[in-house]
Design a protein around this motif. Structure first.
Motif, PDB file in Angstrom:
ATOM      1  N   GLY A   2       2.147  -3.590  17.052  1.00  0.00           N
ATOM      2  CA  GLY A   2       3.407  -3.224  16.394  1.00  0.00           C
ATOM      3  C   GLY A   2       3.439  -3.690  14.948  1.00  0.00           C
ATOM      4  O   GLY A   2       3.826  -2.936  14.051  1.00  0.00           O
ATOM      5  N   LEU A   3       3.013  -4.917  14.716  1.00  0.00           N
ATOM      6  CA  LEU A   3       2.999  -5.447  13.346  1.00  0.00           C
ATOM      7  C   LEU A   3       2.015  -4.662  12.485  1.00  0.00           C
ATOM      8  O   LEU A   3       2.304  -4.356  11.323  1.00  0.00           O
ATOM      9  N   GLN A   4       0.895  -4.304  13.048  1.00  0.00           N
ATOM     10  CA  GLN A   4      -0.097  -3.517  12.307  1.00  0.00           C
ATOM     11  C   GLN A   4       0.472  -2.148  11.920  1.00  0.00           C
ATOM     12  O   GLN A   4       0.333  -1.705  10.776  1.00  0.00           O
ATOM     13  N   LEU A   5       1.126  -1.491  12.846  1.00  0.00           N
ATOM     14  CA  LEU A   5       1.732  -0.183  12.567  1.00  0.00           C
ATOM     15  C   LEU A   5       2.819  -0.270  11.506  1.00  0.00           C
ATOM     16  O   LEU A   5       2.884   0.563  10.593  1.00  0.00           O
ATOM     17  N   ILE A   6       3.679  -1.262  11.628  1.00  0.00           N
ATOM     18  CA  ILE A   6       4.754  -1.450  10.648  1.00  0.00           C
ATOM     19  C   ILE A   6       4.174  -1.676   9.261  1.00  0.00           C
ATOM     20  O   ILE A   6       4.612  -1.065   8.283  1.00  0.00           O
ATOM     21  N   SER A   7       3.178  -2.524   9.170  1.00  0.00           N
ATOM     22  CA  SER A   7       2.634  -2.871   7.849  1.00  0.00           C
ATOM     23  C   SER A   7       1.914  -1.695   7.193  1.00  0.00           C
ATOM     24  O   SER A   7       1.858  -1.612   5.963  1.00  0.00           O
ATOM     25  N   ARG A   8       1.375  -0.780   7.982  1.00  0.00           N
ATOM     26  CA  ARG A   8       0.758   0.420   7.396  1.00  0.00           C
ATOM     27  C   ARG A   8       1.784   1.251   6.648  1.00  0.00           C
ATOM     28  O   ARG A   8       1.459   1.968   5.709  1.00  0.00           O
ATOM     29  N   GLY A   9       3.028   1.157   7.063  1.00  0.00           N
ATOM     30  CA  GLY A   9       4.095   1.910   6.398  1.00  0.00           C
ATOM     31  C   GLY A   9       4.639   1.259   5.134  1.00  0.00           C
ATOM     32  O   GLY A   9       5.319   1.919   4.340  1.00  0.00           O
ATOM     33  N   PHE A  10       4.359  -0.024   4.916  1.00  0.00           N
ATOM     34  CA  PHE A  10       4.906  -0.702   3.735  1.00  0.00           C
ATOM     35  C   PHE A  10       4.663   0.061   2.439  1.00  0.00           C
ATOM     36  O   PHE A  10       5.607   0.348   1.704  1.00  0.00           O
ATOM     37  N   PRO A  11       3.411   0.422   2.122  1.00  0.00           N
ATOM     38  CA  PRO A  11       3.185   1.087   0.836  1.00  0.00           C
ATOM     39  C   PRO A  11       3.750   2.506   0.779  1.00  0.00           C
ATOM     40  O   PRO A  11       3.875   3.075  -0.305  1.00  0.00           O
ATOM     41  N   LEU A  12       4.100   3.062   1.922  1.00  0.00           N
ATOM     42  CA  LEU A  12       4.704   4.395   1.937  1.00  0.00           C
ATOM     43  C   LEU A  12       6.162   4.351   1.508  1.00  0.00           C
ATOM     44  O   LEU A  12       6.742   5.382   1.151  1.00  0.00           O
ATOM     45  N   LEU A  13       6.756   3.155   1.549  1.00  0.00           N
ATOM     46  CA  LEU A  13       8.178   3.012   1.244  1.00  0.00           C
ATOM     47  C   LEU A  13       8.476   2.195  -0.015  1.00  0.00           C
ATOM     48  O   LEU A  13       9.637   2.063  -0.383  1.00  0.00           O
ATOM     49  N   THR A  14       7.462   1.639  -0.630  1.00  0.00           N
ATOM     50  CA  THR A  14       7.683   0.794  -1.797  1.00  0.00           C
ATOM     51  C   THR A  14       6.873   1.296  -2.984  1.00  0.00           C
ATOM     52  O   THR A  14       5.881   1.996  -2.826  1.00  0.00           O
ATOM     53  N   LYS A  15       7.306   0.893  -4.179  1.00  0.00           N
ATOM     54  CA  LYS A  15       6.627   1.382  -5.387  1.00  0.00           C
ATOM     55  C   LYS A  15       5.468   0.500  -5.828  1.00  0.00           C
ATOM     56  O   LYS A  15       4.599   0.942  -6.574  1.00  0.00           O
ATOM     57  N   ASN A  16       5.435  -0.787  -5.346  1.00  0.00           N
ATOM     58  CA  ASN A  16       4.342  -1.683  -5.730  1.00  0.00           C
ATOM     59  C   ASN A  16       4.294  -2.877  -4.776  1.00  0.00           C
ATOM     60  O   ASN A  16       5.150  -3.026  -3.897  1.00  0.00           O
ATOM     61  N   ASP A  17       3.292  -3.721  -4.973  1.00  0.00           N
ATOM     62  CA  ASP A  17       3.104  -4.870  -4.081  1.00  0.00           C
ATOM     63  C   ASP A  17       4.229  -5.890  -4.183  1.00  0.00           C
ATOM     64  O   ASP A  17       4.547  -6.558  -3.201  1.00  0.00           O
ATOM     65  N   TYR A  18       4.833  -6.020  -5.334  1.00  0.00           N
ATOM     66  CA  TYR A  18       5.941  -6.970  -5.489  1.00  0.00           C
ATOM     67  C   TYR A  18       7.128  -6.544  -4.622  1.00  0.00           C
ATOM     68  O   TYR A  18       7.730  -7.368  -3.930  1.00  0.00           O
ATOM     69  N   GLU A  19       7.430  -5.257  -4.648  1.00  0.00           N
ATOM     70  CA  GLU A  19       8.517  -4.751  -3.809  1.00  0.00           C
ATOM     71  C   GLU A  19       8.148  -4.849  -2.325  1.00  0.00           C
ATOM     72  O   GLU A  19       8.983  -5.198  -1.494  1.00  0.00           O
ATOM     73  N   THR A  20       6.893  -4.565  -2.005  1.00  0.00           N
ATOM     74  CA  THR A  20       6.447  -4.681  -0.613  1.00  0.00           C
ATOM     75  C   THR A  20       6.649  -6.104  -0.107  1.00  0.00           C
ATOM     76  O   THR A  20       7.205  -6.311   0.977  1.00  0.00           O
ATOM     77  N   ALA A  21       6.205  -7.092  -0.877  1.00  0.00           N
ATOM     78  CA  ALA A  21       6.348  -8.495  -0.466  1.00  0.00           C
ATOM     79  C   ALA A  21       7.816  -8.855  -0.262  1.00  0.00           C
ATOM     80  O   ALA A  21       8.176  -9.512   0.721  1.00  0.00           O
ATOM     81  N   GLU A  22       8.655  -8.394  -1.172  1.00  0.00           N
ATOM     82  CA  GLU A  22      10.083  -8.711  -1.083  1.00  0.00           C
ATOM     83  C   GLU A  22      10.730  -8.056   0.136  1.00  0.00           C
ATOM     84  O   GLU A  22      11.441  -8.710   0.904  1.00  0.00           O
ATOM     85  N   ARG A  23      10.469  -6.791   0.339  1.00  0.00           N
ATOM     86  CA  ARG A  23      11.103  -6.069   1.439  1.00  0.00           C
ATOM     87  C   ARG A  23      10.513  -6.442   2.795  1.00  0.00           C
ATOM     88  O   ARG A  23      11.217  -6.479   3.802  1.00  0.00           O
ATOM     89  N   ALA A  24       9.225  -6.731   2.857  1.00  0.00           N
ATOM     90  CA  ALA A  24       8.577  -7.099   4.123  1.00  0.00           C
ATOM     91  C   ALA A  24       9.046  -8.454   4.619  1.00  0.00           C
ATOM     92  O   ALA A  24       8.945  -8.741   5.821  1.00  0.00           O
ATOM     93  N   ALA A  25       9.574  -9.276   3.736  1.00  0.00           N
ATOM     94  CA  ALA A  25      10.041 -10.608   4.143  1.00  0.00           C
ATOM     95  C   ALA A  25      11.061 -10.520   5.280  1.00  0.00           C
ATOM     96  O   ALA A  25      11.084 -11.383   6.156  1.00  0.00           O
ATOM     97  N   PHE A  26      11.866  -9.479   5.283  1.00  0.00           N
ATOM     98  CA  PHE A  26      12.857  -9.303   6.347  1.00  0.00           C
ATOM     99  C   PHE A  26      12.178  -9.207   7.711  1.00  0.00           C
ATOM    100  O   PHE A  26      12.654  -9.786   8.694  1.00  0.00           O
ATOM    101  N   ILE A  27      11.061  -8.477   7.781  1.00  0.00           N
ATOM    102  CA  ILE A  27      10.328  -8.328   9.042  1.00  0.00           C
ATOM    103  C   ILE A  27       9.858  -9.692   9.549  1.00  0.00           C
ATOM    104  O   ILE A  27      10.003 -10.013  10.727  1.00  0.00           O
ATOM    105  N   TYR A  28       9.313 -10.487   8.633  1.00  0.00           N
ATOM    106  CA  TYR A  28       8.787 -11.802   9.033  1.00  0.00           C
ATOM    107  C   TYR A  28       9.917 -12.787   9.317  1.00  0.00           C
ATOM    108  O   TYR A  28       9.783 -13.627  10.209  1.00  0.00           O
TER     109      TYR A  28
END
Length: 146
Positions: A106-132
């Motif tokens: 599940g975590l692997q599948l979710i993380s594959r979608g991160f770059p599909l929803l964010t404009k860069n790695d900084y936004e990915t790190a910020e938004r993914a924090a909610f998951i963790y």
């Protein structure tokens, strides 16, 4: 403190960014570069490198641990919820270990979608924090005495 890792972050790198900000250094600055530049950049900027060849915390260390699991083991092993998260991240991130934890797929599948929803790695790190944050809270609740 500065931390440097490979760009296009997914499971281990997003989890490690979260771990650093939540438990080690709330003011951490992250630098995302191509994999072959991480080792050089960590020395050039006096940063701690992770999840890349030549980094302080490589993709897989001498004990077979990903950077998230290695940091938990080294600095936060007294937190059972983080130890469990280390098992999940490890299984989701290291090739061939996916079956070692039921939550890893599940975590692997979710993380594959991160770059599909964010404009860069900084936004990915910020938004993914909610998951963790949610995963950590859920594990803490499961581990609480009943």
């Amino acid at each position: 403190m500065k931390w440097v890792t490979r760009e296009q972050i997914r499971v281990n790198r997003t989890a490690t960014c979260w771990l650093v900000r939540r438990f080690l250094d709330p003011e951490a600055e992250f630098i995302f570069v191509p994999a072959d530049q991480v080792a050089c950049m960590q020395f050039k900027t006096n940063a701690t490198g992770f999840d890349a060849p030549g980094a302080t915390y490589p993709h897989k260390d001498a004990h077979g641990l990903c950077s998230f699991a290695a940091l938990v083991r080294e600095r936060l092993a007294n937190d059972p919820a983080l130890v469990e998260m280390g098992r999940i991240v490890q299984a989701a991130d290291i090739k061939g270990e996916l079956d070692n934890h039921p939550a890893a797929r599940g975590l692997q599948l979710i993380s594959r979608g991160f770059p599909l929803l964010t404009k860069n790695d900084y936004e990915t790190a910020e938004r993914a924090a909610f998951i963790y944050d949610a995963l950590y809270a859920s594990i803490k609740q499961d581990q609480a005495p009943k």
